[in-house]
Structure formats: structure tokens, C-alpha cells
Write a protein that holds these residues in place. Structure first.
Motif, PDB file in Angstrom:
ATOM      1  N   CYS A   1       0.849  -1.185   0.000  1.00  0.00           N
ATOM      2  CA  CYS A   1       0.000   0.000   0.000  1.00  0.00           C
ATOM      3  C   CYS A   1       0.879   1.227   0.000  1.00  0.00           C
ATOM      4  O   CYS A   1       0.770   2.074   0.870  1.00  0.00           O
TER       5      CYS A   1
ATOM      6  N   TRP B   1      -2.393   5.479   7.341  1.00  0.00           N
ATOM      7  CA  TRP B   1      -1.310   4.660   7.891  1.00  0.00           C
ATOM      8  C   TRP B   1      -0.630   5.427   9.016  1.00  0.00           C
ATOM      9  O   TRP B   1      -0.596   6.664   8.993  1.00  0.00           O
TER      10      TRP B   1
ATOM     11  N   SER C   1      -5.010   2.363   5.181  1.00  0.00           N
ATOM     12  CA  SER C   1      -5.540   3.710   4.950  1.00  0.00           C
ATOM     13  C   SER C   1      -6.843   3.675   4.170  1.00  0.00           C
ATOM     14  O   SER C   1      -7.334   2.610   3.793  1.00  0.00           O
TER      15      SER C   1
ATOM     16  N   LEU D   1      -7.231   4.062   1.270  1.00  0.00           N
ATOM     17  CA  LEU D   1      -7.048   3.435  -0.036  1.00  0.00           C
ATOM     18  C   LEU D   1      -7.086   1.915   0.036  1.00  0.00           C
ATOM     19  O   LEU D   1      -7.055   1.243  -0.995  1.00  0.00           O
ATOM     20  N   CYS D   2      -7.118   1.353   1.224  1.00  0.00           N
ATOM     21  CA  CYS D   2      -7.037  -0.103   1.344  1.00  0.00           C
ATOM     22  C   CYS D   2      -8.339  -0.791   0.975  1.00  0.00           C
ATOM     23  O   CYS D   2      -9.427  -0.355   1.347  1.00  0.00           O
TER      24      CYS D   2
ATOM     25  N   TYR E   1      -6.762  -5.493  -2.882  1.00  0.00           N
ATOM     26  CA  TYR E   1      -5.518  -4.835  -3.274  1.00  0.00           C
ATOM     27  C   TYR E   1      -4.563  -4.731  -2.106  1.00  0.00           C
ATOM     28  O   TYR E   1      -3.381  -5.041  -2.224  1.00  0.00           O
ATOM     29  N   CYS E   2      -5.047  -4.324  -0.985  1.00  0.00           N
ATOM     30  CA  CYS E   2      -4.133  -4.140   0.126  1.00  0.00           C
ATOM     31  C   CYS E   2      -4.879  -4.415   1.412  1.00  0.00           C
ATOM     32  O   CYS E   2      -5.327  -3.504   2.083  1.00  0.00           O
TER      33      CYS E   2
HETATM   34 CU   LIG Z   1      -3.464   0.191   1.724  1.00  0.00          CU
END
Ligand SMILES: [Cu+2]
Ligand SMILES: *[C@@H]1O[C@H](CO)[C@@H](O)[C@H](O)[C@H]1NC(C)=O
Ligand SMILES: [Ca+2]
Ligand SMILES: [Ca+2]
Length: 361
Positions: free
Chosen positions: A36, A291, A325, A327-328, A332-333
Motif C-alpha cells: 500500500c 497509515w 488507509s 485506499l485499502c 488490493y491491500c
Molecule cells: Cu493500503
């Protein structure tokens, strides 16, 4: 490569091969960036600063000279006002069912931790602004002149000025002028998000802030004990179910990454540090949103046996970050679990990387 295959097969067949290869490449890209953003590091050489010219360093050194004994008694009650107290004891961190084995999520191991206080909230823009006003601190993103931003957050105007992407993670773009004050570049501001988590702070910036507060970064072990909120061996700070009663407990990505964020949790980018329910220790957003830096140097393997106040590797290239975060996403992450971890160099900053501080009891 596709052309060579094209000579020996029918057009239709070739198209299928090419398509499969593209999918595989996309999959590989996703996997390579599975930290990530762990590929988002400043390249030493390009951005190297002369020793002594870095305001981050000189600030940090100044605060080193503050006498703990003098500072602490005066500030302790105020200092710990928005902190959770975590009692000394033996806790378990890590997992024997690692999802990303190479990250060193395992094994499950006992840690014997001294009592400490942990910030209930990620450090917000308002918090960080106070620090900057009082000290004149310039973040590394400001000194270097750029930082990494997720493409989907950028204006068309800013996007059109950038042609260099991160090969393994093309949705990350280096944006000139991006910093904690201007998170998506110079045509953006934090005016309407002072209560959101601060971003674009490097590990060095985070250390300087915590020192100024009379605090320090948590060790990875402390962070993970705090994350677990008194529960044993659960995936998340609140249990094993991501959205109990269909309620979102933190800010991650819903929908298709990286093209379609349905924002079911209410947020595309960062969110207020007080949003979503706290865990059993009254700690908020310890996974998700941004994060969080820890004080440990990264190492992918761990000593076993009951470790007393473990502090990570003695030295290294990268620092450990925890919690994932906004975006996770699972595809994907999947790193918004207490046991998951990732890494960046201490001078790296990005639009999904922040921190919180700790203090010894
Ligand atoms: Cu992430
Ligand atoms: C995004 O995903 C949602 C849910 O799957 C879907 O309803 C919507 O049409 C998608 N939007 C786009 C632009 O693809
Ligand atoms: Ca979200
Ligand atoms: Ca977080």
C-alpha cells in the motif's frame, strides 16, 4: 512479444493472449504495491539533503535536549488528556494465520509491555498546525518540494502537469507543492478539513511533532497492543467482522480499486480523526483512515519467546507503518488488520500516511 505470437496464430487467439497478459500485469502491479505504497520512497541521490541543512533534523536535536524529568511532571495530566492508558502486561501480537506471509505478520508472539499512553486520535491538521506555528517546522515534503498523491484526488489541472507515475502503482503521482497544507498540490487546502488526519508527514516530521508534545512514536508492539483494544487474536480492533450490523467502523475503500470508490463509509479521502466508533481502549481509527508511523526499523522476521518491550530491528532502511488507509481494499491491500504491516524510508511522505504519538506511563 505479442507480435511474435501474432505470426503463428489466428488474430482472435492472439487477442486473448494479449488480454490475459494485461490482466496478469495488472495483477502483478497490484501485488507489487501490496505494501500500500511501500514503493513510494524518495530515491536517495535525487532528493538527498546536505547534513545540517535539514530543518527537521535540527528541530529534533533541539528537543532531544529537553529534560524529561522537567517536562513531564508539568505536562503529564494535560499531556495524557486525549490518550488511552494501556496497562503493563503480557499481550499477544502477530498472527499464526498470516495473509501476507512475506510481510512478517506472523508468528503470533507474546510481548511483555510496560504501561503506556496512546493518543486516542490520529494527529489532525489542527494539531499539526499548532506545532508548525510554535516551531516553524518545515516538513520534508515542503523541503523536497513534492509528495505522493493518489491520482483520483487530483484536479484535472494538476494531473495534466504530471507525466511521471510510480511504475508498480500508477495511481500514485508525485505532485509538486503537495504537503500537509496543500494535500493535493497548490490548488488545494486543508481549510475545510482541520479535524482530518494530517498527511504528507515523513517519519522524521512525526518524530519532531511527538518530541515537541513531550511524547514519542509508539513501538510497533505498543501500536499493535493498542490496536487490539483488549481483544485476543481478532483481525480488527473491534472483532473479526469487517462491518458488524452492516456498520462501517473505519475509513477504507469500498468498490473497485482503483477505479470506483463507492464511498459507502462516507469518505473518498481522509476523514475526521474522531469519526467512527473507538475500540475497547477508546482509540479511534487505529486501522484505516491513514497509515501510522511507528518507531521500529523494519524487519520481516521476529524473535520468538516472550519479548520485553521489543523495539524492532537495531537499524535498517525502512520504518514500520501500521493500520492501512482510506485506499485499502481487500482485493488490493488487505492491510487494515492489527497484525498487518508495511514499510517506508523515514523521509518518505504520501497522502495516506500519518501518525499518532505515545508516552510511557
Ligand atoms: Cu493500503
Ligand atoms: C461503481 O460500482 C457500483 C457498485 O458496484 C456500481 O453501481 C456503479 O455503477 C459503478 N460506477 C462506475 C462508474 O462504474
Ligand atoms: Ca472510504
Ligand atoms: Ca489509522
Amino acid at each position: 512479444m505479442y507480435r511474435v505470437r501474432g505470426y503463428v496464430c489466428l488474430l482472435y487467439f492472439c487477442v486473448i493472449i494479449a488480454h490475459a497478459n494485461e490482466q496478469q500485469q495488472q495483477q502483478e502491479k497490484l501485488q507489487q504495491d501490496c505494501g500500500c505504497g511501500k514503493n513510494l520512497n524518495r530515491q536517495s541521490g535525487d532528493n538527498k539533503l546536505d547534513e545540517g541543512s535539514c530543518p527537521v533534523k535540527s528541530n529534533a536535536e533541539d528537543y532531544d535536549e529537553l529534560d524529561d524529568e522537567i517536562v513531564k511532571p508539568i505536562h503529564k495530566a494535560v499531556l495524557t488528556a486525549n490518550m488511552a492508558e494501556i496497562k503493563a502486561g503480557v499481550y499477544h501480537i502477530g498472527t499464526d494465520q498470516p495473509f501476507f506471509v512475506n510481510d512478517g505478520e506472523g508468528p503470533r508472539r507474546a510481548v511483555d509491555i510496560d504501561g503506556f499512553f496512546m493518543d486516542k486520535y490520529e494527529v489532525s491538521n489542527a494539531n499539526f498546525e499548532e506545532f508548525v506555528k510554535a516551531t516553524g517546522h518545515k516538513t520534508e515534503a515542503e523541503v523536497f518540494g513534492d509528495s505522493f498523491v493518489f491520482e483520483g484526488l487530483l484536479s484535472e489541472k494538476t494531473k495534466s502537469t504530471i507525466d511521471q507515475a510510480v511504475a508498480a502503482a500508477p495511481w500514485w503521482l508525485p505532485v509538486k507543492g503537495a504537503s500537509w497544507r496543500n494535500p493535493e498540490g497548490l490548488d488545494s487546502s486543508i481549510e475545510d478539513r482541520m479535524d482530518h488526519a494530517v498527511i504528507h508527514v515523513s517519519w522524521n516530521d512525526a518524530v519532531a511533532y511527538c518530541k515537541w508534545m513531550g511524547k514519542r512514536l509508539p513501538t510497533e508492539a505498543e501500536w499493535e497492543v493498542a490496536c487490539r483494544g483488549g481483544l485476543k487474536d481478532r483481525l480488527y480492533p473491534w472483532g473479526n467482522k469487517l462491518t458488524p450490523n452492516d456498520e462501517h467502523r473505519t475509513n477504507i475503500w469500498q468498490g473497485e480499486f482503483p477505479t470506483n470508490n463507492t464511498e459507502e463509509d462516507g469518505f473518498f479521502g481522509t476523514s475526521p480523526v474522531t469519526h467512527f466508533p473507538p475500540n475497547g481502549y477508546d482509540i479511534y481509527n487505529i486501522v484505516g483512515n491513514v497509515w501510522e508511523w511507528t518507531s521500529d526499523w523494519w524487519q520481516p522476521s521476529h524473535d520468538v519467546g516472550t519479548l520485553k518491550n521489543p523495539k524492532g530491528a537495531v537499524s535498517g532502511k525502512d520504518k514500520v507503518k501500521k493500520g492501512g488507509s482510506y485506499l485499502c481494499h481487500h482485493s488490493y491491500c488487505y492491510r487494515y488488520r492489527c497484525a498487518s504491516r508495511s514499510q517506508n524510508t523515514p523521509d518518505t511522505s504520501a497522502g495516506n500516511l500519518g501518525f499518532r504519538c505515545a508516552v510511557s506511563a
